[in-house]
Design a protein around this motif. Sequence first.
Motif, mmCIF file in Angstrom:
data_model
loop_
_atom_site.group_PDB
_atom_site.id
_atom_site.type_symbol
_atom_site.label_atom_id
_atom_site.label_comp_id
_atom_site.label_asym_id
_atom_site.label_seq_id
_atom_site.Cartn_x
_atom_site.Cartn_y
_atom_site.Cartn_z
ATOM 1 N N MET A 1 -8.753 2.596 -1.307
ATOM 2 C CA MET A 1 -9.478 1.278 -1.183
ATOM 3 C C MET A 1 -10.858 1.913 -1.127
ATOM 4 N N LYS A 2 -11.916 1.244 -1.313
ATOM 5 C CA LYS A 2 -13.266 1.388 -1.022
ATOM 6 C C LYS A 2 -13.769 0.221 -0.261
ATOM 7 N N GLU A 3 -14.506 0.807 1.092
ATOM 8 C CA GLU A 3 -14.655 -0.228 2.115
ATOM 9 C C GLU A 3 -15.510 -1.378 1.660
ATOM 10 N N LYS A 4 -16.612 -1.143 0.699
ATOM 11 C CA LYS A 4 -17.504 -2.294 0.023
ATOM 12 C C LYS A 4 -16.797 -3.338 -0.747
ATOM 13 N N ASP A 5 -15.485 -2.688 -1.118
ATOM 14 C CA ASP A 5 -14.936 -3.820 -2.041
ATOM 15 C C ASP A 5 -13.770 -4.223 -1.629
ATOM 16 N N THR A 6 -13.385 -3.942 -0.227
ATOM 17 C CA THR A 6 -12.124 -4.480 0.499
ATOM 18 C C THR A 6 -12.284 -5.222 1.527
ATOM 19 N N LYS A 7 -11.504 -6.277 1.965
ATOM 20 C CA LYS A 7 -11.280 -7.045 2.896
ATOM 21 C C LYS A 7 -10.116 -7.265 3.488
ATOM 22 N N CYS A 8 -9.975 -7.199 4.801
ATOM 23 C CA CYS A 8 -8.780 -7.558 5.646
ATOM 24 C C CYS A 8 -8.861 -8.790 6.375
ATOM 25 N N VAL A 9 -8.156 -9.520 6.476
ATOM 26 C CA VAL A 9 -8.185 -10.681 7.459
ATOM 27 C C VAL A 9 -6.829 -10.858 7.999
ATOM 28 N N MET A 10 -6.512 -11.611 9.230
ATOM 29 C CA MET A 10 -5.285 -12.146 9.520
ATOM 30 C C MET A 10 -5.463 -13.650 9.758
ATOM 31 N N ILE A 11 -4.257 -14.380 9.577
ATOM 32 C CA ILE A 11 -4.322 -15.855 9.605
ATOM 33 C C ILE A 11 -2.953 -15.839 10.491
ATOM 34 N N ILE A 12 -3.617 -16.586 11.704
ATOM 35 C CA ILE A 12 -2.505 -16.710 12.823
ATOM 36 C C ILE A 12 -2.310 -18.186 13.203
ATOM 37 N N GLY A 119 2.186 -15.142 11.813
ATOM 38 C CA GLY A 119 1.071 -14.559 11.377
ATOM 39 C C GLY A 119 1.105 -13.877 10.134
ATOM 40 N N ILE A 120 0.133 -13.622 9.469
ATOM 41 C CA ILE A 120 0.125 -12.748 8.159
ATOM 42 C C ILE A 120 -1.250 -11.959 8.192
ATOM 43 N N ALA A 121 -1.086 -10.759 7.572
ATOM 44 C CA ALA A 121 -2.496 -10.021 7.527
ATOM 45 C C ALA A 121 -2.385 -9.665 5.922
ATOM 46 N N ILE A 122 -3.463 -9.880 5.370
ATOM 47 C CA ILE A 122 -4.076 -9.512 3.916
ATOM 48 C C ILE A 122 -5.181 -8.588 3.878
ATOM 49 N N CYS A 123 -4.947 -7.487 3.243
ATOM 50 C CA CYS A 123 -6.022 -6.433 2.789
ATOM 51 C C CYS A 123 -6.112 -6.036 1.466
#
Length: 140
Positions: A1-12, A119-123
Amino acid sequence: MKEKDTKCVMIIDENLPLGIITNTAAILGVTLGKQAPELVGQDADDASGQSHLGIITIPVPILKGNKEVIRELREKLYTSDYEDVIVADFSDVAQSCNVYSEYLNKTSNTLEEEHTYFGIAICGNKKKVNKLTGSMPLLR
């Protein structure tokens, strides 16, 4: 994964007690670190010569949700459109167990629809993650 094209979030789930919210975030964070180790930076030395372990190199916003929103997101994420996205979840089934073998046993005897997700984490691809979560507010 390239940092600039990657997003990680958590929804709690914002309706949980603070201790369960923080526990959920911690567990999801460790799971993301295992699944995307390339996003963890190198160790850093401070001006005193003390070492600090590497941390994730991109922000991980924690967003506000509830059990219904989290379930809907999880269902979307398990379609072919999102098969390249990392998804980690934490539920009442996991939270109720004291040892991992108990979790494995309890999970194998619990239908998916019986899980209540905390919760769920998405990356993954930034555009895909934003499409799902871009309008969600931060958990404060």
